[in-house]
Design a protein around this motif. Structure first.
Motif, PDB file in Angstrom:
ATOM      1  N   PRO A  50       5.880   1.829  -6.038  1.00 50.26           N
ATOM      2  CA  PRO A  50       5.595   1.282  -4.670  1.00 50.26           C
ATOM      3  C   PRO A  50       6.723   0.195  -4.505  1.00 50.26           C
ATOM      4  O   PRO A  50       6.895  -0.822  -5.273  1.00 50.26           O
ATOM      5  N   GLU A  53       7.841  -4.974  -1.211  1.00 42.85           N
ATOM      6  CA  GLU A  53       8.064  -5.668  -0.017  1.00 42.85           C
ATOM      7  C   GLU A  53       7.207  -4.901   1.123  1.00 42.85           C
ATOM      8  O   GLU A  53       6.760  -5.654   1.904  1.00 42.85           O
ATOM      9  N   VAL A  54       7.355  -3.748   1.213  1.00 43.51           N
ATOM     10  CA  VAL A  54       6.617  -2.841   2.365  1.00 43.51           C
ATOM     11  C   VAL A  54       5.059  -3.059   2.001  1.00 43.51           C
ATOM     12  O   VAL A  54       4.590  -2.972   2.814  1.00 43.51           O
ATOM     13  N   MET A  55       4.665  -2.757   0.701  1.00 40.85           N
ATOM     14  CA  MET A  55       3.385  -3.055   0.566  1.00 40.85           C
ATOM     15  C   MET A  55       2.672  -4.397   0.909  1.00 40.85           C
ATOM     16  O   MET A  55       1.469  -4.415   1.423  1.00 40.85           O
ATOM     17  N   SER A  56       3.329  -5.634   0.549  1.00 39.93           N
ATOM     18  CA  SER A  56       2.968  -6.775   1.006  1.00 39.93           C
ATOM     19  C   SER A  56       2.946  -6.881   2.692  1.00 39.93           C
ATOM     20  O   SER A  56       1.930  -7.527   3.182  1.00 39.93           O
ATOM     21  N   CYS A  57       3.931  -6.309   3.570  1.00 38.10           N
ATOM     22  CA  CYS A  57       3.774  -6.358   4.786  1.00 38.10           C
ATOM     23  C   CYS A  57       2.555  -5.491   5.554  1.00 38.10           C
ATOM     24  O   CYS A  57       1.835  -5.741   5.988  1.00 38.10           O
ATOM     25  N   ALA A  58       2.275  -4.413   4.793  1.00 39.92           N
ATOM     26  CA  ALA A  58       1.467  -3.505   5.030  1.00 39.92           C
ATOM     27  C   ALA A  58      -0.091  -4.146   4.728  1.00 39.92           C
ATOM     28  O   ALA A  58      -1.156  -4.111   5.655  1.00 39.92           O
ATOM     29  N   LEU A  59      -0.301  -4.877   3.802  1.00 44.83           N
ATOM     30  CA  LEU A  59      -1.598  -5.837   3.467  1.00 44.83           C
ATOM     31  C   LEU A  59      -1.703  -6.474   4.356  1.00 44.83           C
ATOM     32  O   LEU A  59      -2.591  -7.016   4.933  1.00 44.83           O
ATOM     33  N   GLN A  60      -0.652  -7.499   4.916  1.00 44.32           N
ATOM     34  CA  GLN A  60      -0.788  -8.500   5.896  1.00 44.32           C
ATOM     35  C   GLN A  60      -1.333  -7.978   6.995  1.00 44.32           C
ATOM     36  O   GLN A  60      -2.092  -8.477   7.837  1.00 44.32           O
ATOM     37  N   ILE A  61      -0.730  -6.784   7.679  1.00 42.13           N
ATOM     38  CA  ILE A  61      -1.133  -6.230   8.978  1.00 42.13           C
ATOM     39  C   ILE A  61      -2.350  -5.829   8.879  1.00 42.13           C
ATOM     40  O   ILE A  61      -3.320  -5.803   9.888  1.00 42.13           O
ATOM     41  N   ARG A  62      -2.931  -5.234   7.590  1.00 44.04           N
ATOM     42  CA  ARG A  62      -4.416  -4.961   7.682  1.00 44.04           C
ATOM     43  C   ARG A  62      -5.140  -5.789   7.695  1.00 44.04           C
ATOM     44  O   ARG A  62      -6.192  -5.848   8.255  1.00 44.04           O
TER      45      ARG A  62
END
Length: 62
Positions: A50, A53-62
């Motif tokens: 994974p 950086e992308v996973m962190s952004c996705a979790l913040q959006i969720r």
């Protein structure tokens, strides 16, 4: 939870070191494939590690 970019870079550096040399740090010249290609899914020829950086952004959006 907002994760600082310096933390993500440090964790990715440890991941790269373990992946290429089995150590905590990997010095230049030992990486055989770019990290962006390693994070691709299996279907696209990557190892499906994974991208933090992308996973962190996705979790913040969720």
């Amino acid at each position: 939870m907002n994760v600082p970019k310096c933390f993500i870079k440090t964790v990715e550096k440890i991941q790269r070191g373990f992946m290429w040399q089995g150590k905590e740090k990997a010095n230049g010249g030992c990486c055989l494939v770019s990290w962006s290609k390693v994070t691709h899914p299996h279907d696209l020829g990557g190892l499906a590690i994974p991208n933090l950086e992308v996973m962190s952004c996705a979790l913040q959006i969720r």
